[in-house]
Enzyme design. Structure first.
Site, PDB file in Angstrom:
ATOM      1  N   LYS A 164       0.925  -1.205   0.078  1.00  0.00           N
ATOM      2  CA  LYS A 164       0.032   0.103   0.006  1.00  0.00           C
ATOM      3  C   LYS A 164       0.897   1.092  -0.030  1.00  0.00           C
ATOM      4  O   LYS A 164       1.907   1.123   0.500  1.00  0.00           O
ATOM      5  CB  LYS A 164      -0.791  -0.047   1.247  1.00  0.00           C
ATOM      6  CG  LYS A 164      -2.003   0.931   1.043  1.00  0.00           C
ATOM      7  CD  LYS A 164      -3.337   0.190   0.588  1.00  0.00           C
ATOM      8  CE  LYS A 164      -4.450   1.026   0.192  1.00  0.00           C
ATOM      9  NZ  LYS A 164      -5.557   0.564  -0.191  1.00  0.00           N
ATOM     10  N   ASP A 222      -7.124   4.093  -4.492  1.00  0.00           N
ATOM     11  CA  ASP A 222      -7.720   4.241  -3.145  1.00  0.00           C
ATOM     12  C   ASP A 222      -8.198   5.506  -3.069  1.00  0.00           C
ATOM     13  O   ASP A 222      -8.500   6.119  -4.007  1.00  0.00           O
ATOM     14  CB  ASP A 222      -6.526   3.814  -2.201  1.00  0.00           C
ATOM     15  CG  ASP A 222      -7.395   3.265  -1.004  1.00  0.00           C
ATOM     16  OD1 ASP A 222      -7.942   2.100  -0.884  1.00  0.00           O
ATOM     17  OD2 ASP A 222      -7.440   4.114  -0.020  1.00  0.00           O
TER      18      ASP A 222
HETATM   19  P1  NDP Z   1     -12.996   7.896  -3.179  1.00  0.00           P
HETATM   20  O1  NDP Z   1     -11.921   8.797  -2.966  1.00  0.00           O
HETATM   21  O2  NDP Z   1     -13.637   7.578  -4.478  1.00  0.00           O
HETATM   22  O3  NDP Z   1     -14.102   8.272  -2.096  1.00  0.00           O
HETATM   23  C1  NDP Z   1     -13.898   8.425  -0.686  1.00  0.00           C
HETATM   24  C2  NDP Z   1     -15.255   8.723  -0.294  1.00  0.00           C
HETATM   25  O4  NDP Z   1     -15.198   8.641   1.289  1.00  0.00           O
HETATM   26  C3  NDP Z   1     -15.422  10.113  -0.442  1.00  0.00           C
HETATM   27  O5  NDP Z   1     -17.116  10.216  -0.423  1.00  0.00           O
HETATM   28  C4  NDP Z   1     -15.043  10.803   0.692  1.00  0.00           C
HETATM   29  O6  NDP Z   1     -15.633  12.119   1.113  1.00  0.00           O
HETATM   30  C5  NDP Z   1     -15.147   9.912   1.856  1.00  0.00           C
HETATM   31  N1  NDP Z   1     -14.458   9.862   2.905  1.00  0.00           N
HETATM   32  C6  NDP Z   1     -13.017   9.835   2.663  1.00  0.00           C
HETATM   33  N2  NDP Z   1     -12.184  10.099   3.974  1.00  0.00           N
HETATM   34  C7  NDP Z   1     -13.206  10.436   4.754  1.00  0.00           C
HETATM   35  C8  NDP Z   1     -13.329  10.641   6.194  1.00  0.00           C
HETATM   36  N3  NDP Z   1     -12.124  10.756   6.867  1.00  0.00           N
HETATM   37  N4  NDP Z   1     -14.374  11.022   6.819  1.00  0.00           N
HETATM   38  C9  NDP Z   1     -15.653  10.921   6.295  1.00  0.00           C
HETATM   39  N5  NDP Z   1     -15.725  10.566   4.807  1.00  0.00           N
HETATM   40  C10 NDP Z   1     -14.585  10.294   4.142  1.00  0.00           C
HETATM   41  O7  NDP Z   1     -12.395   6.508  -2.513  1.00  0.00           O
HETATM   42  P2  NDP Z   1     -12.746   4.946  -2.564  1.00  0.00           P
HETATM   43  O8  NDP Z   1     -14.280   5.014  -2.943  1.00  0.00           O
HETATM   44  O9  NDP Z   1     -12.042   4.252  -3.785  1.00  0.00           O
HETATM   45  O10 NDP Z   1     -12.563   4.203  -1.269  1.00  0.00           O
HETATM   46  C11 NDP Z   1     -13.606   4.365  -0.156  1.00  0.00           C
HETATM   47  C12 NDP Z   1     -13.048   2.890   0.718  1.00  0.00           C
HETATM   48  O11 NDP Z   1     -13.120   2.033   0.110  1.00  0.00           O
HETATM   49  C13 NDP Z   1     -11.472   3.303   1.587  1.00  0.00           C
HETATM   50  O12 NDP Z   1     -11.759   2.816   2.577  1.00  0.00           O
HETATM   51  C14 NDP Z   1     -10.745   2.496   0.456  1.00  0.00           C
HETATM   52  O13 NDP Z   1      -9.604   1.843   1.146  1.00  0.00           O
HETATM   53  C15 NDP Z   1     -11.654   1.257   0.348  1.00  0.00           C
HETATM   54  N6  NDP Z   1     -11.460   0.388  -0.891  1.00  0.00           N
HETATM   55  C16 NDP Z   1     -11.274   1.091  -2.194  1.00  0.00           C
HETATM   56  C17 NDP Z   1     -11.242   0.230  -3.306  1.00  0.00           C
HETATM   57  C18 NDP Z   1     -10.902   0.649  -4.669  1.00  0.00           C
HETATM   58  O14 NDP Z   1     -10.709  -0.091  -5.599  1.00  0.00           O
HETATM   59  N7  NDP Z   1     -11.053   1.811  -4.922  1.00  0.00           N
HETATM   60  C19 NDP Z   1     -10.844  -1.323  -3.132  1.00  0.00           C
HETATM   61  C20 NDP Z   1     -11.209  -1.844  -1.768  1.00  0.00           C
HETATM   62  C21 NDP Z   1     -11.159  -0.941  -0.714  1.00  0.00           C
HETATM   63  P3  NDP Z   1     -14.698  13.481   0.685  1.00  0.00           P
HETATM   64  O15 NDP Z   1     -15.114  13.718  -0.634  1.00  0.00           O
HETATM   65  O16 NDP Z   1     -15.479  14.692   1.790  1.00  0.00           O
HETATM   66  O17 NDP Z   1     -13.320  13.097   1.307  1.00  0.00           O
HETATM   67  O1  2IT Z   2      -7.788  -1.582  -0.759  1.00  0.00           O
HETATM   68  C1  2IT Z   2      -7.824  -2.008  -1.971  1.00  0.00           C
HETATM   69  O2  2IT Z   2      -8.102  -3.291  -2.094  1.00  0.00           O
HETATM   70  C2  2IT Z   2      -7.370  -1.307  -2.987  1.00  0.00           C
HETATM   71  N1  2IT Z   2      -7.363  -0.047  -2.701  1.00  0.00           N
HETATM   72  C3  2IT Z   2      -7.434  -1.770  -4.455  1.00  0.00           C
HETATM   73  C4  2IT Z   2      -5.983  -2.317  -4.678  1.00  0.00           C
HETATM   74  C5  2IT Z   2      -5.639  -2.806  -6.027  1.00  0.00           C
HETATM   75  O3  2IT Z   2      -4.401  -2.975  -6.144  1.00  0.00           O
HETATM   76  O4  2IT Z   2      -6.630  -2.826  -6.828  1.00  0.00           O
END
Ligand code: NDP
Ligand code: 2IT
Length: 453
Positions: free
Chosen positions: A126, A166
């Site tokens: 990561k 992420d």
């Molecule tokens: P994005 O940046 O696309 O979206 C994040 C969302 O979460 C936004 O709406 C953001 O709001 C909100 N957010 C972030 N930080 C905070 C906080 N401290 N408090 C409240 N709201 C918050 O990210 P993803 O959708 O990609 O990721 C979301 C979650 O999913 C994370 O935990 C990530 O690690 C996990 N994840 C993502 C994967 C991926 O493929 N993208 C895979 C597996 C897990 P704001 O705009 O206000 O910051």
């Molecule tokens: O938390 C996660 O699994 C991710 N942000 C996706 C990682 C990846 O390599 O696709």
């Protein structure tokens, strides 16, 4: 065994001070693994746990860049190369002002087990940067990405370490990062995943984390002869994971009623249908606006700002059947978990990484609801990254149906691994133990077979 676990955790805390999220992630895994270590003294003797909790390599570096006003900015970049026993390091990059070493180590640690569960050959890693993308222009984001990759490029490669997105890193950022890597290396390889479709990306990768979390929830419901049809669903966040979680909930006949960002949440009792979701995608991905605008746009929607002096998060106090936390870590406390259970939520599938505190997890386990931890429920994203890597290696691209079909099969397989491992170690229905044990066993076997390296 309890004194072994206590000594182990004391040492983790002493060696990794001021990293509470890392301690939390390790503690949760260790709690599950006491069952395994009793049955497999060889893992204790080989100090597999001690080795798995120590990163193979941590890279920290300066990221300096110039903003549009000509001011020089200095950020800090990181890549945690946690474990490569079963494949190249694999995991996302997070750009958020809260990013620090402890948060990235928790994420890298979780990633090791998650990636092992996917059935694909991927180790865990990561990285990220304490850069705040909010309010930055495309040019500023590009310069940040170029500076970040100017150091990272020497540490990664398609057979070494393959980053992805992420929080704060989506298609735009992966494009800028890839462009800089290609220029510096004079090589076009699958060194990043989540790429654009015209330059090596895979269909379904943007959708995969959200789709996968919903496929996993459907599998859990299936164990009780239920489906998502007609079920109301709470979804937090409004980014990549939240958006495609809602798309799949709608496709399977459920009704998503909430979204949030760090400022507040919207509640739409009529349901966030496909048209409203189009609005959200344009709002968040193109205009980069705030979720409050949803309540201004559609009738019958309430907006609640998130205030810091509340002792609970109001999004988890809405009556519903299922919850898909998809924003960030520790967004569900014990109080929130109790509110969910008391309001009748019987399925929690974590799209985010570690969105529930340890005390919250205990509430779900005591209530015996269908609770899937992130390392199982959100593994569809990295699994489809693995499928992107396969397509890049063979220089082929698969159809939407083929990738989605493989993703669906992988989520079913992860569910089966969790159910079987939980039962084999005497805790049937406990997906936390199932995921931790299922992921651990594969990595532990590989580490034993490869000797002390
Ligand atoms: P994005 O940046 O696309 O979206 C994040 C969302 O979460 C936004 O709406 C953001 O709001 C909100 N957010 C972030 N930080 C905070 C906080 N401290 N408090 C409240 N709201 C918050 O990210 P993803 O959708 O990609 O990721 C979301 C979650 O999913 C994370 O935990 C990530 O690690 C996990 N994840 C993502 C994967 C991926 O493929 N993208 C895979 C597996 C897990 P704001 O705009 O206000 O910051
Ligand atoms: O938390 C996660 O699994 C991710 N942000 C996706 C990682 C990846 O390599 O696709």
């Amino acid at each position: 065994m309890s004194s072994y676990v206590k000594d182990f955790m004391d040492e983790i805390k002493a060696k990794n001070p001021a990293q509470p999220e890392f301690h939390q992630a390790v503690q949760e895994v260790v709690n599950s693994l006491t069952l395994v270590l009793e049955r497999h003294p060889e893992y204790r003797k080989a100090k597999i746990l001690e080795r798995i909790a120590e990163a193979e390599r941590v890279i920290m570096f300066r990221v300096s860049w110039m903003d549009d006003a000509g001011e020089i900015r200095v950020n800090r970049g990181y890549r945690i190369q946690m474990n490569s026993a079963i494949g190249p390091y694999k995991g996302g990059l997070r750009f958020h002002p809260t990013v620090n070493l402890g948060i990235l180590k928790f994420l890298a640690f979780e990633q090791v087990f998650k990636n092992a569960l996917t059935t694909l050959p991927m180790g865990g890693g990561k990285g990220g940067c304490d850069f705040d993308p909010k309010g930055k222009s495309d040019n500023e984001v590009m310069r940040l990405c170029q500076s970040f990759m100017s150091e990272l490029f020497r540490h990664i490669g398609p057979d070494t370490d393959v980053p992805a997105g992420d929080i704060g890193v989506g298609g735009r950022e992966i494009g800028f990062l890839f462009g800089q890597y290609r220029k510096l290396r004079n090589e076009v390889t699958g060194v990043l995943t989540g790429k654009g479709l015209d330059w090596g990306g895979s269909l379904i990768r943007p959708e995969a984390t959200g789709y996968g979390a919903v496929y996993f929830a459907a599998e859990m419901l299936g164990t009780r002869n239920q489906t998502l049809e007609g079920k109301s669903c709470l979804v937090s966040g409004s980014g990549n994971v939240a958006q495609y979680t809602i798309e799949k909930i709608n496709q399977l006949g459920g009704k998503a009623v909430t979204l949030s960002d760090s400022n507040g949440l919207i509640y739409d009792p009529a349901g966030i249908d496909a048209k409203k979701l189009d609005f959200v995608m344009d709002l968040k991905n193109i205009r980069r606006g705030r979720i409050k605008e949803y309540a201004d746009k559609f009738k019958g929607v309430t907006y609640t700002p998130l205030t810091l002096n509340l002792d609970h998060n109001p999004i988890w106090n809405i009556k519903a059947d299922c919850a898909f936390p998809s924003a960030t870590q520790n967004e569900i406390t014990a109080k929130d978990a109790k509110n969910l259970v008391n309001n009748g939520v019987s399925v929690v599938a974590e799209g985010a990484n570690m969105p529930t505190t340890q005390e919250g997890v205990d509430v779900f386990l005591d209530a015996r609801i269908m609770y899937a931890p992130g390392k199982a429920a959100n593994a569809g994203g990295v699994a489809t990254s693995g499928l992107e890597m396969s397509q890049n290696s063979t220089r082929m691209s698969w159809t939407r149906e083929e990738v989605d079909g493989r993703l669906h099969q992988i989520m079913k397989s992860i569910h089966r691994t969790c159910v079987d491992a939980a039962a084999a170690y005497g805790t049937p229905g406990n997906y936390v133990n199932g995921a931790n044990i299922g992921g651990f066993l594969k990595v532990a076997r590989a580490m034993l077979e490869q000797g002390l390296v």
